[in-house]
Design a protein around this motif. Structure first.
Motif, PDB file in Angstrom:
ATOM      1  N   ASP B  94      26.366  33.809 -17.069  1.00 55.86           N
ATOM      2  CA  ASP B  94      24.381  33.937 -16.425  1.00 55.86           C
ATOM      3  C   ASP B  94      23.859  34.397 -17.892  1.00 55.86           C
ATOM      4  N   TYR B 284      30.763  39.476  -9.524  1.00 54.15           N
ATOM      5  CA  TYR B 284      29.339  38.265  -9.665  1.00 54.15           C
ATOM      6  C   TYR B 284      29.831  38.021  -8.245  1.00 54.15           C
ATOM      7  N   ARG B 288      26.442  37.254  -5.628  1.00 56.34           N
ATOM      8  CA  ARG B 288      25.737  35.958  -5.909  1.00 56.34           C
ATOM      9  C   ARG B 288      25.737  36.134  -4.406  1.00 56.34           C
ATOM     10  N   PHE B 299      21.516  31.651 -10.113  1.00 51.39           N
ATOM     11  CA  PHE B 299      22.332  32.350 -10.901  1.00 51.39           C
ATOM     12  C   PHE B 299      23.314  31.019 -11.506  1.00 51.39           C
ATOM     13  N   GLY B 306      23.185  38.450 -11.918  1.00 52.56           N
ATOM     14  CA  GLY B 306      24.502  37.004 -12.325  1.00 52.56           C
ATOM     15  C   GLY B 306      25.213  38.246 -13.521  1.00 52.56           C
TER      16      GLY B 306
END
Lengths: 166, 510
Positions: B94, B284, B288, B299, B306
């Motif tokens: 990201d 992560y 998510r 994301f 993210g």
């Protein structure tokens, strides 16, 4: 057939190399002298190496004979596809020359030539920039190491010969 | 404990050590920013410089380099989508899209603040856990240490990626085998083949420099990433970077993700072998999964959460990885393995006794790690536009310089040109192993733990009169051995099953 061939398989080639190394290691274990004072002990200089060699051979064999899968076992040829071998080989030769010629050329000259040649191998074609960077860095490092940190650096037999030192 | 902390504070705040943190953070950021060179290489390059230093100063410099390299890795991940370290791969998911959307400054600020908070929470947890664990481990005997070292070796293998378990075990064994070269504890020469230069064994510095710094640089050349036209370029001027400030609303929005990821990262970091990479991916994935449907779709396209989650987790995990090193003397990662080697070369034995015998090193390292976080935030963040200029230095010049520093670093410790030749040979072997997809961190871990493992095994066998019964008759040793067995057998079994399944599926698909 999707099962990758034995030779062109990264895991199998790797495990074969490790197997060869482990067998040589195993052979060399028998050359380790066993001190008579320790011979009666339960643990000798051979104990741990023997265990390691056997374990390494066992794991290498498992990898060698386990079923190969195309997805996870990429072939060696595809892994090295597009590799630039020439500059890498030249750099290795340069490093070996630097190592072997260190006593002859000494730190400053050896480093200067190594960096200059290294820049050229990797495509740097501006002679003035190359000379300035390699010369500047070798001199800077020599001053830092010998004058600031007080370390002894090899001046080289060539330099000693030229200035008449024995 | 208070006395120890005060001694540590006194050591950490001495002008020379403050300078070490500062220097370490800067050097680490520079090195970590270079794709291919991570914290392991950065620390390995620092070792020869710190040999003459006081152990506390040396460790403080390395702790600074560690944090700086982690931060530098994230910077290159965000700016040019080239994570300098594996722990920063998830940051790029990201972070780089944000930079492409013209929010590079914001992305760097989020990364820096998240790292700082991850490091802060990690340091608080470290303060709470380390003394307790250190006191507990004072009751450990040789048998327990042997079992612990075995666990350390197997854990890194167990946490390896899919299809890597067997390879990681092989590499650990290879490292242990290399550690047996030279004089053994009873003074007998092993595997030296009459070569005098091998009588003292292979130095850990040589092995770490060859397998990481040298091999990485050679792989960069092999992949053709050194051509002048392909030189990494940040392409950033200060104006293009955008604002480096964060709004209050945004900070509020990111706070829960930062809190969760810090705790997750720290505990993952404690596990030997897990480390920052796994922590960042787990954080992560967690964020998510927790995100509502609309945000979830964002994301990978520049979602601030993210970016914050993996950055927080990898810094907290870096802090957590010091717990097994400082309390048990067992490195949990390649980076801490190198630090262990450095400590041993200073004549300092990490582990529970470090807490008792050298409180100034123990506490000053912990305090300096936190100071490293503060320095990264206060100094590195504003200087990012200038530091990023390093990405514009032509790689065709940088690579030979890295090779030179690796070679001379090893030479300056031994002053023996044989080590240079050996290093080149080990470097070539490391490149071959990397091409064949063998992980090198377990090799280094096995090599560093090998000597201590043999010493503890011999001592335990002497105490138990040659009987191996200590493995199952001492409850603590038995517990550690059972955990060790489970960490080896469970991933091995699942790897074997999935491989078998995939193989059968492949044949049927045909």
């Amino acid at each position: 057939m999707t099962v990758v061939s034995i030779v062109d398989n990264r895991t199998r080639v790797g495990s074969f190399l490790i197997l060869v190394f482990s067998l040589c290691y195993l052979r060399a274990i028998f050359d380790i002298p066993v001190d008579t004072a320790w011979a009666e002990e339960h643990v000798t200089s051979r104990t741990l190496p023997m265990g390691l060699a056997i374990a390494s051979i066992a794991f290498a064999l498992i990898q060698l004979f386990q079923p190969a899968v195309k997805g996870s076992d990429m072939s060696v040829s595809s892994a090295v596809e597009g590799f630039h071998w020439r500059p890498m080989v030249l750099l290795v030769v340069l490093m070996l020359a630097y190592a072997l010629g260190f006593h002859v050329l000494g730190f400053v000259l050896g480093t200067f030539l190594f960096l200059l040649a290294g820049f050229w191998v990797l495509g740097e074609r501006r002679p003035l920039v190359s000379i300035l960077v390699s010369g500047g860095l070798s001199l800077f490092m020599w001053i830092m190491l010998t004058r600031v940190f007080g370390l002894f650096l090899e001046s080289g037999s060539l330099y000693r010969h030229l200035v008449g030192l024995r | 404990m208070l006395e120890g902390i005060l001694t540590g504070l006194d050591t950490a705040f001495s002008p020379i050590n403050l300078g070490m943190v500062l220097l370490g953070c800067f050097a680490g950021t520079f090195i970590g920013m270079l794709p291919g060179l991570g914290p392991v290489s950065a620390i390995a390059l620092m070792i020869p410089i710190t040999y003459g230093f006081d152990p506390a100063s040396g460790m403080i410099l390395m702790a600074g380099v560690y944090y700086g390299a982690v931060f530098g890795g994230s910077t290159s991940a965000i700016l040019i989508n080239a994570p300098g370290v594996s722990g920063a791969v998830a940051t790029a998911f990201d972070g780089h899209p944000m930079a492409r959307n013209g929010q590079a400054g914001r992305a760097l600020a989020i990364a820096a603040y998240s790292s700082f908070l991850g490091g802060t929470i990690g340091a608080i947890l470290l303060f709470a856990f380390v003394p307790v664990l250190a006191r507990l481990s004072l009751s450990f005997q040789s048998a327990d240490y042997f079992a612990l070292m075995l666990f350390g070796c197997t854990a890194i293998a167990a946490f390896s990626g899919k299809g890597q378990v067997l390879k990681a075990i092989s590499m650990t064994l290879l490292g242990l085998m290399l550690a047996t070269i030279g004089q053994d504890p009873s003074g007998i020469q092993r595997f030296t083949f009459g070569v005098v230069d091998l009588y003292d064994g292979i130095s850990f510095l040589l092995l770490s420099m060859a397998t990481f710094a040298l091999a990485e640089a050679l792989l960069v050349v092999l992949r053709g990433e050194t051509a002048a036209s392909e030189a990494g370029s940040s392409g950033l001027s200060k104006d293009k970077l955008g604002s480096l400030r964060l709004g209050r609303e945004e900070a509020k929005d990111l706070a829960p993700a930062v809190g969760r990821s810090s705790i997750l990262g720290f505990f993952v970091g404690i596990l030997p072998g897990a480390g920052a990479t796994i922590a960042s991916f787990l954080a992560y994935g967690m964020e998510r999964n927790l995100a509502p449907g609309e945000q979830k779709a964002q994301f990978g396209k520049g979602n601030a959460r993210g970016l914050a989650a993996p950055e927080t987790a990898n810094n907290a995990a870096s802090t957590g990885s010091f717990v097994p090193l400082l309390t048990l003397g067992i490195p949990g990662s390649a980076t801490t393995a190198i630090m262990l080697g450095a400590l041993l070369s200073y004549g300092v034995q990490p582990g529970p006794r470090l807490y008792v015998d050298n409180p100034e090193i123990f506490w000053s390292v912990i305090i300096s790690m936190y100071m490293g976080n503060i320095i990264l935030l206060l100094l590195n963040l504003p200087l990012i536009p200038y530091i990023a200029k390093l990405l514009d230095v032509p790689r065709q010049m940088l690579t030979p310089i890295i090779l030179f520093f690796s070679l001379i670093g090893v030479y300056l410790v031994s002053f023996n040109s044989f080590d240079l030749t050996l290093m080149v040979i080990v470097g070539i072997v490391a490149v071959v192993l990397r091409v064949l997809d063998y992980p090198l961190a377990p090799l280094l871990l096995g090599f560093i733990l090998g000597g201590m493992m043999e010493e503890n095994l011999r001592r335990a066998l002497l105490i138990w009169d040659g009987s191996w019964a200590f493995l199952w008759q001492r409850p603590l040793t038995l517990t550690i051995m059972l955990i060790t067995l489970a960490t080896v057998l469970i991933p091995l079994w699942s790897a074997f099953r999935s491989r078998r399944r995939e193989s059968i599926t492949d044949v049927f698909a045909e």
